[in-house]
Design an enzyme around this catalytic site. Structure first.
Site, PDB file in Angstrom:
ATOM      1  N   SER A 107       0.685  -1.068   0.155  1.00  0.00           N
ATOM      2  CA  SER A 107       0.010   0.169  -0.053  1.00  0.00           C
ATOM      3  C   SER A 107       0.910   1.184  -0.094  1.00  0.00           C
ATOM      4  O   SER A 107       1.558   1.667  -0.980  1.00  0.00           O
ATOM      5  CB  SER A 107      -0.843  -0.047   1.145  1.00  0.00           C
TER       6      SER A 107
ATOM      7  N   ASP B  37      -9.918  -5.159  -4.671  1.00  0.00           N
ATOM      8  CA  ASP B  37      -9.318  -4.188  -3.734  1.00  0.00           C
ATOM      9  C   ASP B  37     -10.208  -2.960  -3.843  1.00  0.00           C
ATOM     10  O   ASP B  37     -10.202  -2.239  -4.907  1.00  0.00           O
ATOM     11  CB  ASP B  37      -7.905  -4.185  -3.935  1.00  0.00           C
TER      12      ASP B  37
ATOM     13  N   HIS C  87      -7.914  -5.321   0.245  1.00  0.00           N
ATOM     14  CA  HIS C  87      -6.711  -4.586   0.401  1.00  0.00           C
ATOM     15  C   HIS C  87      -5.847  -5.378   1.537  1.00  0.00           C
ATOM     16  O   HIS C  87      -4.394  -5.654   1.225  1.00  0.00           O
ATOM     17  CB  HIS C  87      -7.033  -3.013   0.914  1.00  0.00           C
TER      18      HIS C  87
END
Length: 411
Positions: free
Chosen positions: A177, A352, A384
């Site tokens: 991320s 996601d 995610h």
């Protein structure tokens, strides 16, 4: 008589609540109470702690798993091993890489594969809430940074320390991320930095977040602008730092009954995507005991700007400050087209809600050179957080990375 009954009820009701909590509360996993180094030790692994100081004075804590769970032989100690650096996402910490059982957690999987594993911690989180001169509880300037500074200062300081201690010239980088976004930004603005990265594995990679779904979409549309203006007016501050009070709330809600545990899981999923059989709901109390781990409100404001503007802008500080910092009224955009010399592997999912396929197509897929992207792995039914907490992440992601590294290291 009525007064006596009232007094009795005043005493008895709290006692009944306490008894209910003590008799019906579920036992919380040991990892709920442990910090990252303690958690690593609890599974029988060696752990080392290092500090490194950034050029702007932040003291960052690194956690190293030098070997697998098996006792290393003298040849293991003397021989150089692949160094892999794992970097967490927004509001997270080194905990993310050791959050599950050893056969499910990236940090342990890579250590058992024979790698020298380093876990980073960005400034402002639970483990990197330190500075050479600023007090995080008293000096607002401590929190005056966005992810621009994380990319510019934190990554080279942490990776430099890992290379110094390991005696290596370059390492394998795995980001999740925000840990991917900051590396893309670093490689695009500092081409020489690529010499320190052998291969770059991007999990749930972030380019733009303009097309994010779920709660982030709702908050961005309805409150994003107001939040940005508030931060500009009042200055940046600590955002969602870890606290004992929050841990107690988690323990006596998410960890109390199965129904509340499911409720906490559902709240988490509103931000990231849907669950499936690889989402371990019973671990939610442990996850939430360590996450959120803290950051700066400027980082959230910066992410809001990415949602509003599209693309990958540097932090918008307002026209006056922008002119001083950038020489122009509007913040410039990062451009990833110039990234070269680092083989990149993308691990992503259609499911996601934060790293969406549409955003990937408009930024990373569009800008990254096809010769640089040596692997693009679409993982089905992953939200995610599955990339770090999914119970099958080892088979879907970590073992793939292990195979690529071993093949590269043996050539």
């Amino acid at each position: 008589m009525r007064e006596s009954i009232s007094d009795l009820m005043t005493v008895m009701i709290p006692l009944l609540i306490i008894l209910l909590l003590s008799n019906y509360s579920k036992s919380v996993d040991l990892e709920f109470y442990l910090d990252t180094p303690e958690l690593i030790k609890s599974w029988g692994y060696s752990v080392e702690i290092y500090n490194t100081t950034t050029k702007d004075g932040f003291i960052l804590e690194l956690h190293r798993i030098p070997y697998g769970r098996e006792v290393p032989t003298s040849s293991d100690v003397n021989n150089s091993r692949p160094v892999i650096f794992l970097q967490h996402g927004f509001l997270c910490s080194s905990f993310d890489w050791v959050a599950n059982s050893p056969h499910q957690s990236a940090g342990f999987v890579f250590a058992d594969a024979g790698f020298d594993v380093w876990l980073g911690n960005f400034r402002g989180n639970t483990y990197s809430r330190k500075h050479v001169s600023l007090n995080p509880d008293k000096d607002p300037k401590f929190w005056d940074w966005s992810w621009d500074q994380i990319s510019e200062y934190d990554l080279p300081a942490m990776i430099g320390k890992a290379l110094e201690i390991s005696g290596q010239e370059s390492l394998y980088y795995t980001g999740f991320s925000l840990g991917t976004l900051t590396m893309f930004a670093k490689l695009s603005t500092d081409p020489k930095f690529s010499r320190k990265i052998k291969k770059y594995f991007a999990l749930a990679p972030i380019g733009s977040i303009k097309h994010a779904h779920g709660v982030f979409l709702f908050l961005g549309r309805h409150f994003g602008k107001d939040y940005e203006e508030y931060v500009k007016k009042h200055g940046s501050d600590e955002l969602f730092g870890s606290s004992l009070l929050f841990k107690k709330i988690v323990k006596y809600t998410c960890g109390l009954f199965d129904t509340l545990e499911e409720f906490c899981s559902d709240i988490t999923l509103l931000f990231i995507g849907t669950a499936n059989e690889n989402w371990n709901q019973t671990r939610i109390p442990v996850y939430l005991a360590h996450t959120p781990a803290g950051s700066s409100s400027n980082v959230m404001a910066h992410l809001d700007q990415m949602f509003s503007y599209g693309g990958v802008p540097t932090f918008d500080m307002g026209e006056e400050k922008n002119l001083k910092a950038y020489g122009q009224k509007l913040p410039p955009q990062y451009n990833f087209t110039g990234i070269a010399d680092v083989p990149i592997y993308l691990f992503w999912s259609d499911d996601d809600w934060l790293s969406t396929k549409q955003d990937l197509e408009e930024t990373l897929f569009a800008q990254l050179n096809s010769q640089v992207v040596q692997g693009s792995f679409r993982i089905e039914n992953y939200n995610h957080l599955h990339f770090i907490w999914g119970t099958n992440a080892a088979s879907q992601v970590y073992n793939v990375i292990t195979g690529i590294i071993l093949q590269d290291d043996n050539t």
